[in-house]
Motif scaffolding. Structure first.
Motif, PDB file in Angstrom:
ATOM      1  N   CYS A   1       6.677   1.906  -4.067  1.00  0.00           N
ATOM      2  CA  CYS A   1       5.971   1.717  -5.334  1.00  0.00           C
ATOM      3  C   CYS A   1       6.591   2.580  -6.435  1.00  0.00           C
ATOM      4  O   CYS A   1       6.527   3.804  -6.382  1.00  0.00           O
TER       5      CYS A   1
ATOM      6  N   CYS B   1      -4.489   3.263  -4.315  1.00  0.00           N
ATOM      7  CA  CYS B   1      -4.914   3.367  -5.711  1.00  0.00           C
ATOM      8  C   CYS B   1      -6.377   3.808  -5.834  1.00  0.00           C
ATOM      9  O   CYS B   1      -6.718   4.597  -6.712  1.00  0.00           O
TER      10      CYS B   1
ATOM     11  N   CYS C   1      -1.562   0.480  -0.251  1.00  0.00           N
ATOM     12  CA  CYS C   1      -1.942   1.036  -1.554  1.00  0.00           C
ATOM     13  C   CYS C   1      -3.077   2.032  -1.415  1.00  0.00           C
ATOM     14  O   CYS C   1      -4.046   1.774  -0.727  1.00  0.00           O
TER      15      CYS C   1
ATOM     16  N   CYS D   1       0.173   9.530  -2.274  1.00  0.00           N
ATOM     17  CA  CYS D   1       0.093   8.158  -1.753  1.00  0.00           C
ATOM     18  C   CYS D   1       1.332   7.896  -0.901  1.00  0.00           C
ATOM     19  O   CYS D   1       2.437   8.283  -1.273  1.00  0.00           O
TER      20      CYS D   1
ATOM     21  N   CYS E   1      -0.144   7.101 -11.750  1.00  0.00           N
ATOM     22  CA  CYS E   1       1.049   7.140 -10.898  1.00  0.00           C
ATOM     23  C   CYS E   1       2.320   7.026 -11.735  1.00  0.00           C
ATOM     24  O   CYS E   1       3.299   7.724 -11.482  1.00  0.00           O
TER      25      CYS E   1
HETATM   26  S1  SF4 Z   1       1.780   5.015  -5.723  1.00  0.00           S
HETATM   27 FE1  SF4 Z   1      -0.026   4.867  -7.011  1.00  0.00          FE
HETATM   28  S2  SF4 Z   1       0.061   2.780  -7.828  1.00  0.00           S
HETATM   29 FE2  SF4 Z   1       1.439   2.839  -6.103  1.00  0.00          FE
HETATM   30  S3  SF4 Z   1       0.191   2.134  -4.402  1.00  0.00           S
HETATM   31 FE3  SF4 Z   1       0.111   4.378  -4.382  1.00  0.00          FE
HETATM   32  S4  SF4 Z   1      -1.725   4.858  -5.551  1.00  0.00           S
HETATM   33 FE4  SF4 Z   1      -1.250   2.728  -6.003  1.00  0.00          FE
END
Ligand code: SF4
Lengths: 93, 381
Positions: free
Chosen positions: B343, B323, B321, B336, B360
């Protein structure tokens, strides 16, 4: 939860506990009006007022034009449906 | 700029966009890098993506999506505690729909419900209190969360429970407070910002004065903004105007909802029921001093944390993650590693994918993913 939804107060259901019935896009629902009443605004005088409702609490008075605009916008964004659905599905039985 | 036609007042939007173009040229930093404006509130993030505002603005203006979605920043350990509570015999757990889908280290409340825990989705804490009235043999716990916008509703519900002597009702309090959070962002060394769009509905409760430290000590402009696309464009214009004129002030674009002093009754309810915690853990951001509130001791009979034993474990975010980096604006959601693969809104790994107000989820749902982010290799050919 954070955007809130406009509704119109149609009747006061409990003066002591500051509860009122609002009409939100045709759905009636009891909300708490403690945050919008004071010496100048008694609960009874709130009937007919348009308010912004967050999780069952009237948080701010708004004018009717603003209320209608906001409702339109929230409908467009799909938020009204979500909010009304949450009100309907609220699992109190 | 074709999307402008969707606006209620396309002409006004065009004029604002033109003025913004003009202002950008007058701001010195723009020559070396974009201007970074953080929208603190998840509601703003949602509007920005829904209307593609980020694409309409000149490329010199970049939004950094702040931590303003309370569901998104709830740490896994707190969710685990909530599930442990829900799984206790005789407990009925109540919460908002979004909160049921945030995962802890193993599962979320929806899964706990499928496994037999008594979990109810409610629209309002008032509904949770009603459930307590109707089920005197159950311990009804309300999983309360949100910034100052929803804090008064939890506080007033607790006061109501006390007044009526509904003793089988309690609150698992996860409310967070905006000012220390903004301060932590401003103090974060890896984050550079030029200005803020302030949260409209939090400010409806707290007013505009609490933000003055941002202008005074951090020398950054902030504009409290409404949620319509035009509100946001106008607020961006206001922030840029301050930057162009070398001012930093707290300005209020959302005067139709936000009074300078906030809402007295709401503030009083918050003050009566809650006190600041020494620190509170955030998903992705770690611990932030004074960023959460707890129920005051005099109401301990209505505080689930005091009423029931909790595992109270600290659980790190999964390593894949990112986030935290997204929350701080260091990377964009689509950068990400697991975005859109491991995700997705259907199977959120990180919290920012859960609520439609999470950055996201907004990126994913509205497809505002820049080509070069989706296919990094392509930009090389
Ligand atoms: S896509 Fe967004 S919500 Fe999902 S793990 Fe990555 S940062 Fe976090």
């Amino acid at each position: 939860m954070c955007l809130g939804i406009p509704g119109q107060i149609v009747e006061i259901s409990n003066v002591e506990h500051k509860l009122a019935i609002v009409n939100v896009g045709g759905v009636r629902r009891e909300v708490n009006i403690a945050c919008i009443v004071d010496e100048e605004h008694s609960p009874v005088s709130c009937v007919g007022d348009w308010v912004l409702i967050h999780v069952g609490f009237a948080m701010s008075r708004i004018d009717e034009k603003e209320a209608k605009r906001t409702l339109e916008l929230l409908t467009e964004m799909g938020e009204v449906q979500t909010e009304i659905q949450a009100m309907r599905q609220s699992n109190t039985s | 700029m074709k999307f402008v036609d969707e606006f209620r007042d396309p002409q006004k939007a065009q004029i604002l966009l033109q003025e913004i173009e003009g202002l950008v040229k007058r701001i010195p930093v723009c020559r070396d890098r974009p201007i970074w404006i953080m929208e603190v509130c998840g509601g703003h993030t949602h509007t920005i993506f829904r209307y593609g505002l980020n694409k309409m603005l000149p490329k010199e203006v970049e939004f950094i999506h702040g931590p303003g979605c309370p569901v998104c920043v709830l740490p896994r350990g707190r969710v685990d505690d909530c599930i442990a509570l829900a799984e206790r015999d005789g407990v009925m757990m109540t919460t908002f729909g979004d909160a049921m889908r945030v995962t802890g280290s193993k599962k979320n409340l929806l899964q706990a419900k499928a496994e037999g825990a008594d979990v109810r989705m409610v629209y309002s804490p008032l509904d949770a209190l009603n459930l307590a009235r109707m089920n005197p043999d159950k311990e009804v716990v309300f999983f309360g969360l949100g910034f100052e916008t929803t804090m008064p509703s939890t506080a007033l519900t607790l006061l109501q429970a006390k007044q009526e002597g509904i003793n089988n009702f309690s609150i698992f309090c996860n409310h967070i407070t905006i000012i220390p959070t903004i301060k932590a962002i401003l103090d974060s060394p890896d984050l550079q910002l030029d200005g803020f769009l302030g949260p409209g509905h939090v400010s409806m409760v707290i007013g505009t004065e609490p933000y003055s430290f941002i202008a005074r000590y951090y020398r950054k402009p902030i504009t409290i903004a409404g949620f319509e696309p035009l509100d946001i464009l106008q607020s961006v214009w206001m922030v840029l105007k301050q930057l162009a004129e070398g001012r930093c002030e707290v300005e209020n674009q959302y005067t139709r909802i936000v009074p300078p002093d906030g809402n007295t009754q709401a503030l009083q309810a918050i003050q009566t029921v809650f006190e600041l915690r020494e620190f509170f853990e955030w998903r992705g951001l770690g611990s932030i001093d004074h960023s959460g509130v707890r129920v005051r001791e005099e109401f301990s009979a209505f505080d689930a944390e005091r009423k029931f034993p909790l595992p109270n474990l600290k659980i790190a975010d999964p390593t894949s993650c990112q986030c935290g980096e997204v929350l701080k604006g260091v990377i964009k959601p689509s950068q990400c590693k697991v975005f859109g693969t491991a995700c997705t809104p259907q199977n959120p790994l990180g919290a920012l994918m859960v609520s439609t107000e999470g950055a996201c989820a907004a990126y994913y749902n509205y497809g505002w993913i820049p080509e070069e982010d989706l296919h990094p290799a392509r930009s090389l050919v």
